[in-house]
Design an enzyme around this catalytic site. Structure first.
Site, short mmCIF file in Angstrom:
data_model
loop_
_atom_site.label_atom_id
_atom_site.label_comp_id
_atom_site.label_asym_id
_atom_site.label_seq_id
_atom_site.Cartn_x
_atom_site.Cartn_y
_atom_site.Cartn_z
N CYS A 29 -15.20 -3.55 0.83
CA CYS A 29 -13.78 -3.77 1.11
C CYS A 29 -13.27 -4.90 0.21
CB CYS A 29 -13.59 -4.13 2.57
SG CYS A 29 -14.15 -5.79 2.96
N CYS B 206 -15.87 -8.57 7.13
CA CYS B 206 -15.77 -8.82 8.56
C CYS B 206 -16.00 -7.50 9.30
CB CYS B 206 -14.41 -9.44 8.91
SG CYS B 206 -13.09 -8.23 9.12
N ARG C 197 -1.08 6.83 9.63
CA ARG C 197 -1.11 6.32 8.25
C ARG C 197 -1.48 7.42 7.26
NH1 ARG C 197 -3.54 0.31 8.57
NH2 ARG C 197 -2.10 -0.54 10.12
N ARG D 132 0.86 -1.19 0.00
CA ARG D 132 0.00 0.00 0.00
C ARG D 132 0.89 1.23 0.00
NH1 ARG D 132 -3.66 -0.27 5.12
NH2 ARG D 132 -4.65 -1.94 3.95
N CYS E 88 -13.39 -1.96 7.09
CA CYS E 88 -12.50 -1.26 6.15
C CYS E 88 -13.23 -0.39 5.14
CB CYS E 88 -11.60 -2.27 5.45
SG CYS E 88 -10.52 -3.15 6.59
N LYS F 34 -5.16 7.12 12.48
CA LYS F 34 -5.63 7.65 11.18
C LYS F 34 -6.12 9.08 11.31
CE LYS F 34 -6.83 3.07 9.60
NZ LYS F 34 -7.87 2.18 9.08
N LYS G 128 -2.69 1.20 15.13
CA LYS G 128 -2.74 2.12 13.98
C LYS G 128 -3.39 3.44 14.37
CE LYS G 128 -5.25 -0.90 11.63
NZ LYS G 128 -6.20 -1.59 10.73
N CYS H 143 -7.63 -11.03 1.67
CA CYS H 143 -7.64 -10.60 3.07
C CYS H 143 -7.70 -11.79 4.02
CB CYS H 143 -8.82 -9.68 3.34
SG CYS H 143 -8.83 -9.18 5.07
FE1 SRM Z 1 -8.47 -2.18 6.82
C1 SRM Z 1 -7.02 -4.79 8.41
C2 SRM Z 1 -7.84 -3.56 3.85
C3 SRM Z 1 -9.28 0.72 5.35
C4 SRM Z 1 -9.99 -1.18 9.71
N1 SRM Z 1 -7.52 -3.86 6.24
C5 SRM Z 1 -6.95 -4.79 7.05
C6 SRM Z 1 -6.15 -5.80 6.23
C7 SRM Z 1 -4.75 -5.29 6.11
C8 SRM Z 1 -6.22 -7.25 6.74
C9 SRM Z 1 -5.12 -7.73 7.66
O1 SRM Z 1 -4.83 -7.09 8.68
O2 SRM Z 1 -4.58 -8.80 7.36
C10 SRM Z 1 -6.91 -5.69 4.88
C11 SRM Z 1 -6.12 -6.07 3.65
C12 SRM Z 1 -7.04 -6.62 2.58
C13 SRM Z 1 -6.39 -6.77 1.27
O3 SRM Z 1 -6.21 -7.92 0.83
O4 SRM Z 1 -6.06 -5.76 0.64
C14 SRM Z 1 -7.44 -4.28 4.96
N2 SRM Z 1 -8.43 -1.51 4.96
C15 SRM Z 1 -8.23 -2.26 3.86
C16 SRM Z 1 -8.53 -1.47 2.59
C17 SRM Z 1 -7.64 -1.84 1.42
C18 SRM Z 1 -10.01 -1.70 2.25
C19 SRM Z 1 -10.49 -1.25 0.90
O5 SRM Z 1 -11.30 -1.99 0.36
O6 SRM Z 1 -10.10 -0.19 0.41
C20 SRM Z 1 -8.38 -0.05 3.13
C21 SRM Z 1 -6.98 0.48 3.01
C22 SRM Z 1 -6.89 1.87 3.53
C23 SRM Z 1 -5.57 2.54 3.33
O7 SRM Z 1 -5.27 2.85 2.19
O8 SRM Z 1 -4.87 2.78 4.32
C24 SRM Z 1 -8.72 -0.25 4.60
N3 SRM Z 1 -9.39 -0.49 7.45
C25 SRM Z 1 -9.73 0.56 6.64
C26 SRM Z 1 -10.66 1.41 7.31
C27 SRM Z 1 -11.33 2.65 6.73
C28 SRM Z 1 -10.55 3.88 7.00
O9 SRM Z 1 -9.44 3.84 7.53
O10 SRM Z 1 -11.05 4.95 6.67
C29 SRM Z 1 -10.87 0.86 8.57
C30 SRM Z 1 -11.86 1.38 9.63
C31 SRM Z 1 -11.43 2.61 10.31
C32 SRM Z 1 -10.62 2.28 11.52
O11 SRM Z 1 -9.44 2.02 11.38
O12 SRM Z 1 -11.21 2.25 12.61
C33 SRM Z 1 -10.06 -0.33 8.64
N4 SRM Z 1 -8.47 -2.84 8.75
C34 SRM Z 1 -9.21 -2.31 9.77
C35 SRM Z 1 -9.04 -3.13 10.93
C36 SRM Z 1 -9.71 -2.90 12.32
C37 SRM Z 1 -8.91 -2.00 13.19
C38 SRM Z 1 -9.48 -1.90 14.57
O13 SRM Z 1 -9.49 -0.81 15.12
O14 SRM Z 1 -9.89 -2.91 15.13
C39 SRM Z 1 -8.18 -4.19 10.56
C40 SRM Z 1 -7.69 -5.34 11.44
C41 SRM Z 1 -6.58 -4.96 12.35
O15 SRM Z 1 -6.04 -3.85 12.30
O16 SRM Z 1 -6.25 -5.81 13.17
C42 SRM Z 1 -7.85 -3.97 9.18
FE1 SF4 Z 2 -10.54 -7.74 5.33
FE2 SF4 Z 2 -12.39 -7.32 7.15
FE3 SF4 Z 2 -11.03 -5.28 6.18
FE4 SF4 Z 2 -12.77 -6.47 4.65
S1 SF4 Z 2 -13.25 -5.39 6.56
S2 SF4 Z 2 -10.68 -5.94 4.07
S3 SF4 Z 2 -12.64 -8.56 5.30
S4 SF4 Z 2 -10.20 -6.91 7.40
#
Ligand code: SRM
Ligand code: SF4
Length: 573
Positions: free
Chosen positions: A428, A473, A144, A75, A477, A210, A208, A434
């Site tokens: 997502c 899940c 980030r 990323r 995201c 943001k 993390k 993922c």
């Molecule tokens: Fe996310 C984890 C994809 C935005 C909350 N996110 C992941 C991972 C890296 C899975 C992993 O940890 O193994 C996913 C990778 C999937 C893949 O194959 O690409 C993933 N997140 C994404 C993206 C690519 C979704 C998308 O469809 O665009 C977004 C990338 C953003 C970026 O460019 O930085 C993405 N993730 C978000 C958002 C939205 C936002 O930030 O505006 C959230 C919710 C906001 C927040 O952070 O509260 C988000 N991602 C998470 C979480 C839950 C964090 C938590 O507080 O519990 C995880 C899991 C973790 O961190 O353990 C996670």
């Molecule tokens: Fe993966 Fe869950 Fe984030 Fe979707 S919402 S990309 S399933 S970690």
């Protein structure tokens, strides 16, 4: 936090990593496996990449007694999502040379590559760096990618506000030279003890972090999905300062009531020149008080909820030397992107392209979107701007080039006539890459939208924007908990159905039905949508309607997210 509890394993990995170096270089060079050494899979995130495997073939490989087919997702860090046409060409070339071939725009205004084999990670990182794009701190327990409004109504001010977003991003970058040493072959330092991380310290943040910068009335960056947001206060066409909001976030875990999405809390108003100081003070307060014993309870939202807003704010004022003034009024009325052509103040034009769930590819039998964007980059001298809803804006297009660019965009499937419902949908990544996905999202939502369009059309709602989001899940995201209708994966083909966000991103959804499949989803939504069509008041959003009708309670504090709906509804009436 509680002294007796053990630190998480990730804390130990960070502490022993010599500022994020670990054994990444050795792991990359090891030809026996396609994977890194296990602890380094935590450190790699700080450099912008994740180790993954193809879940579609995981079982098959297990039966064949093969290790999972490891590959990496990388990323980039692109504050505010702004890149030049020339950079787009480089991004495209790198995708073709070193990744699985597609470019995935994300919900945080940047892009990802999937399917990178281990030996290609370094050339790929070098490739984007040649184009002046890096992946430092794109993931990991640090600040980030900083979001910034991409399609402003007051575009003359956008540069100034965008510059603030870039300055905040720069200010909060980690200081370690690890990235430059490992990926860019810069000289290695030998005395790590002397290398300082003045903002983060040796163990970085508990989790993390943001940040978003928003320009009302447009809440395209979803201020409540961020740990920290700066809302621009514009008076008489001038930026007077920012209202600061902190403690928003989405992630939660099914069945674990101590986890919840949260709406950000209002800290007050600051001058523009204080933004970096305040951001740093909030980050260091979270660094020192965040929970390092439970990663599910480590985000800023829990630190603020546990400590209390006033106490947390006092720490921030003391550390920054900035006193928050009373917050200024503003209103968000828009949540999604504005599609099609919009004229800028300087007479140039922006064209917002709807990119379904951010996926740009050249798959056989599908629109050749990568080729189309390359051709556009040859014609278009302005910016390519990635939005926080996975779309792409061709920005500052010369009026004379509009027709040619529109023709190319249509020819290559980048400009399609899609329904308003689809334009307002977001999913997502989920399967197959993922590791945390419980159900499909990006690969399934387009089909579900087609079925929902039938319901929408028969009720005469085809012009009504309704924000629909799906995630595989509850990590959130695609920020589902701020949508009007949310589907959150529970198991293959099964989703929790949530309702009640307000269409402006300022209220959370509430669980309406649990663990249901497509047939039941359509059965549940059909009568509610029909009733909304008949009974809505002038300008009322779908989310406001379901709350007014007490179909779900209104959730403005994440601590109510897991409470019993009946009890909350009883309190409301
Ligand atoms: Fe996310 C984890 C994809 C935005 C909350 N996110 C992941 C991972 C890296 C899975 C992993 O940890 O193994 C996913 C990778 C999937 C893949 O194959 O690409 C993933 N997140 C994404 C993206 C690519 C979704 C998308 O469809 O665009 C977004 C990338 C953003 C970026 O460019 O930085 C993405 N993730 C978000 C958002 C939205 C936002 O930030 O505006 C959230 C919710 C906001 C927040 O952070 O509260 C988000 N991602 C998470 C979480 C839950 C964090 C938590 O507080 O519990 C995880 C899991 C973790 O961190 O353990 C996670
Ligand atoms: Fe993966 Fe869950 Fe984030 Fe979707 S919402 S990309 S399933 S970690």
């Amino acid at each position: 936090m509680s002294e007796e509890k053990e630190l998480t394993e990730v804390e130990h990995i960070k502490a022993g990593s010599r500022h994020l170096r670990g054994r990444i270089e050795e792991g990359l060079a090891n030809p026996v496996t396609g994977a890194l050494y296990a602890p380094d899979t935590q450190l790699s995130k700080f450099h912008g990449f994740y180790q993954q495997d193809d879940r579609d073939i995981r079982d098959e490989r297990r039966h064949q007694k093969l290790e999972p087919l490891h590959s990496f997702m990388l990323r980039a860090r692109v504050p505010g999502g702004v890149i030049k046409a020339k950079q787009w060409k480089a991004i495209d070339q790198v995708a073709r040379d070193f990744s699985g071939g597609s470019i995935r725009l994300t919900t945080r205004q940047t892009f990802q590559y999937h399917g990178i084999l281990k030996h290609n990670v370094k050339p790929l990182i070098q490739g984007i760096n040649k184009a002046m794009i890096d992946s430092i701190a794109a993931c990991g327990d640090v600040n980030r990618n900083v979001l910034c409004n991409t399609n402003p109504l007051e575009s003359a001010l956008h540069k100034e506000i965008y510059d603030d977003a870039v300055a905040i991003s720069q200010h909060l970058l980690p200081s370690t030279r690890a990235y430059h040493e490992i990926w860019l072959d810069e000289e290695k330092i030998t005395n790590y003890e002397e290398e300082k991380e003045p903002i983060y310290g040796d163990t970085y943040l508990p989790r993390k972090f943001k940040i978003a910068v928003a320009i009302p009335p447009h809440n395209d960056v979803d201020v409540n999905g961020n740990d920290l947001s700066f809302v621009a206060i514009i008076v008489d066409g001038k930026l007077t300062g920012y209202d600061v909001l902190a403690g928003g976030g989405m992630g939660s875990t099914h069945g674990e009531a101590h986890t919840y999405p949260q709406i950000a809390k209002d800290f007050g108003f600051i001058k523009p020149e204080d933004a970096c100081k305040v951001a740093e003070a909030i980050v260091t307060t979270q660094r020192d008080f965040g929970d390092r014993t439970d990663r599910k309870h480590a985000r800023l939202k829990y630190t603020i909820d546990d400590m209390g807003l006033e106490d947390f704010k006092n720490h921030v004022e003391e550390r920054s030397g900035v006193t928050f003034a009373a917050s200024k009024p503003y209103e968000f009325t828009m949540h999604s992107d504005r599609y099609g052509w919009v004229e800028n103040a300087d007479g140039t034009w922006n064209l917002t392209l709807y990119i379904e769930h951010g996926r740009i590819s050249n798959l056989p039998g599908k629109p050749q979107m990568m080729t189309g964007l390359l051709k556009i980059a040859d014609v278009h001298g302005g910016d390519f701007r990635m939005t926080a809803t996975q779309n792409l804006i061709l920005a500052q297009v010369d009026a004379k080039k509009k027709d040619e660019i529109e023709k190319l965009a249509r020819e290559y499937g980048l400009l399609r006539d899609v329904s308003v419902l689809r334009q307002n949908s977001m999913a997502c990544v989920a399967f197959p890459t993922c590791a945390l996905a419980m159900a499909e999202a990006e690969r399934y939502l387009p089909d579900l939208i087609t079925k929902l369009e039938t319901i929408i059309d028969k009720n005469g709602l085809s012009e009504q924007p309704i924000v629909i989001r799906m995630t595989g899940c509850p990590n959130g995201c695609a920020r589902p908990f701020l949508a009007e209708i949310a589907f959150v994966g529970k198991a293959p083909g099964k989703y929790n159905l949530y309702l009640g966000g307000d269409g402006r991103g300022t209220r959370l959804v509430k669980l309406y039905r649990e663990n249901i499949g497509e047939e039941q989803i359509l059965e549940e939504l059909d009568p509610i949508i029909a009733a909304y069509a008949k009974e809505r008041t002038e300008g009322e959003t779908f989310g406001d309607y379901v709350v007014r009708q007490h179909i779900v309670p209104a959730i403005y504090d994440g601590r109510d997210f897991n409470s019993d709906s009946e009890e909350l509804l009883a309190k409301e009436s």
